[in-house]
Design a protein around this motif. Structure first.
Motif, PDB file in Angstrom:
ATOM      1  N   LEU A  91     -13.771  43.164 -30.302  1.00  0.00           N
ATOM      2  CA  LEU A  91     -14.043  42.698 -28.941  1.00  0.00           C
ATOM      3  C   LEU A  91     -14.675  43.805 -28.103  1.00  0.00           C
ATOM      4  O   LEU A  91     -15.606  43.550 -27.328  1.00  0.00           O
ATOM      5  CB  LEU A  91     -12.753  42.186 -28.291  1.00  0.00           C
ATOM      6  N   ASN A  92     -14.197  45.019 -28.269  1.00  0.00           N
ATOM      7  CA  ASN A  92     -14.767  46.157 -27.550  1.00  0.00           C
ATOM      8  C   ASN A  92     -16.214  46.397 -27.987  1.00  0.00           C
ATOM      9  O   ASN A  92     -17.097  46.620 -27.146  1.00  0.00           O
ATOM     10  CB  ASN A  92     -13.906  47.399 -27.780  1.00  0.00           C
ATOM     11  N   GLU A  93     -16.477  46.350 -29.296  1.00  0.00           N
ATOM     12  CA  GLU A  93     -17.840  46.527 -29.799  1.00  0.00           C
ATOM     13  C   GLU A  93     -18.779  45.471 -29.232  1.00  0.00           C
ATOM     14  O   GLU A  93     -19.916  45.769 -28.861  1.00  0.00           O
ATOM     15  CB  GLU A  93     -17.865  46.446 -31.325  1.00  0.00           C
ATOM     16  N   LEU A  94     -18.300  44.234 -29.177  1.00  0.00           N
ATOM     17  CA  LEU A  94     -19.126  43.145 -28.641  1.00  0.00           C
ATOM     18  C   LEU A  94     -19.414  43.345 -27.155  1.00  0.00           C
ATOM     19  O   LEU A  94     -20.529  43.101 -26.693  1.00  0.00           O
ATOM     20  CB  LEU A  94     -18.450  41.794 -28.873  1.00  0.00           C
ATOM     21  N   GLN A  95     -18.417  43.804 -26.433  1.00  0.00           N
ATOM     22  CA  GLN A  95     -18.602  44.064 -25.004  1.00  0.00           C
ATOM     23  C   GLN A  95     -19.652  45.151 -24.787  1.00  0.00           C
ATOM     24  O   GLN A  95     -20.547  45.007 -23.948  1.00  0.00           O
ATOM     25  CB  GLN A  95     -17.261  44.468 -24.378  1.00  0.00           C
ATOM     26  N   ILE A  96     -19.558  46.227 -25.546  1.00  0.00           N
ATOM     27  CA  ILE A  96     -20.539  47.320 -25.450  1.00  0.00           C
ATOM     28  C   ILE A  96     -21.931  46.813 -25.804  1.00  0.00           C
ATOM     29  O   ILE A  96     -22.915  47.118 -25.125  1.00  0.00           O
ATOM     30  CB  ILE A  96     -20.115  48.499 -26.354  1.00  0.00           C
ATOM     31  N   TYR A  97     -22.013  46.007 -26.861  1.00  0.00           N
ATOM     32  CA  TYR A  97     -23.299  45.446 -27.273  1.00  0.00           C
ATOM     33  C   TYR A  97     -23.907  44.594 -26.157  1.00  0.00           C
ATOM     34  O   TYR A  97     -25.094  44.715 -25.840  1.00  0.00           O
ATOM     35  CB  TYR A  97     -23.137  44.607 -28.545  1.00  0.00           C
ATOM     36  N   LEU A  98     -23.092  43.720 -25.566  1.00  0.00           N
ATOM     37  CA  LEU A  98     -23.595  42.848 -24.503  1.00  0.00           C
ATOM     38  C   LEU A  98     -24.075  43.646 -23.291  1.00  0.00           C
ATOM     39  O   LEU A  98     -25.106  43.323 -22.691  1.00  0.00           O
ATOM     40  CB  LEU A  98     -22.511  41.851 -24.084  1.00  0.00           C
ATOM     41  N   GLU A  99     -23.337  44.693 -22.938  1.00  0.00           N
ATOM     42  CA  GLU A  99     -23.749  45.533 -21.816  1.00  0.00           C
ATOM     43  C   GLU A  99     -25.085  46.213 -22.115  1.00  0.00           C
ATOM     44  O   GLU A  99     -25.971  46.257 -21.262  1.00  0.00           O
ATOM     45  CB  GLU A  99     -22.673  46.573 -21.518  1.00  0.00           C
TER      46      GLU A  99
ATOM     47  N   ARG B  66     -27.954  43.605 -22.023  1.00  0.00           N
ATOM     48  CA  ARG B  66     -28.359  43.244 -20.650  1.00  0.00           C
ATOM     49  C   ARG B  66     -29.233  44.330 -20.035  1.00  0.00           C
ATOM     50  O   ARG B  66     -30.225  44.026 -19.378  1.00  0.00           O
ATOM     51  CB  ARG B  66     -27.108  43.005 -19.804  1.00  0.00           C
ATOM     52  N   LYS B  67     -28.872  45.586 -20.230  1.00  0.00           N
ATOM     53  CA  LYS B  67     -29.651  46.699 -19.693  1.00  0.00           C
ATOM     54  C   LYS B  67     -31.027  46.752 -20.343  1.00  0.00           C
ATOM     55  O   LYS B  67     -32.029  46.968 -19.675  1.00  0.00           O
ATOM     56  CB  LYS B  67     -28.926  48.018 -19.900  1.00  0.00           C
TER      57      LYS B  67
END
Length: 115
Positions: A98-106, A109-110
């Motif tokens: 979940l943390n990896e996915l969150q970092i990926y999504l951030e 977006r950038k």
């Protein structure tokens, strides 16, 4: 040079029975949930080492577990099958994904707004 050392049958069995990159006596049990979209594939073929079906919900989810000595071996397979597969246990591994996915999504977006 015959007879320099003796074979250790314990280690020989460990290496022969291991399909991971690095054999280990310290295995981590991982419980996974697969969607009906890949359920039949998992029922026909063992995709994971030590794969054991725990629950087969008719027409629905498949819950199974596996044991691995080297987590990176299984992490790659889980990533490949996302979003059709979910980590149920251990919770720390689920949190890692979940943390990896969150970092990926951030980062995504950038990148999309600056590229």
């Amino acid at each position: 040079m015959e007879g320099c050392f003796e074979k250790n049958t314990k280690f020989e069995r460990l290496v022969d029975g291991e399909i991971s990159t690095f054999p280990s006596e310290n295995l981590t049990t991982i419980k996974l949930k697969a969607s009906k979209n890949i359920k039949e594939f998992l029922l026909r073929r063992k995709l994971f080492p030590e794969q054991k079906i725990i629950e087969d919900a008719k027409g629905g989810w498949l819950i199974f577990e596996t044991k691995v000595g080297f987590l990176n071996d299984i992490k790659g397979v889980i990533r490949y099958w996302m979003p059709e597969i979910f980590v149920l246990e251990p919770l720390w591994l689920k949190d890692e994904f979940l943390n990896e996915l969150q970092i990926y999504l951030e980062k995504e977006r950038k990148c999309c707004y600056t590229c």
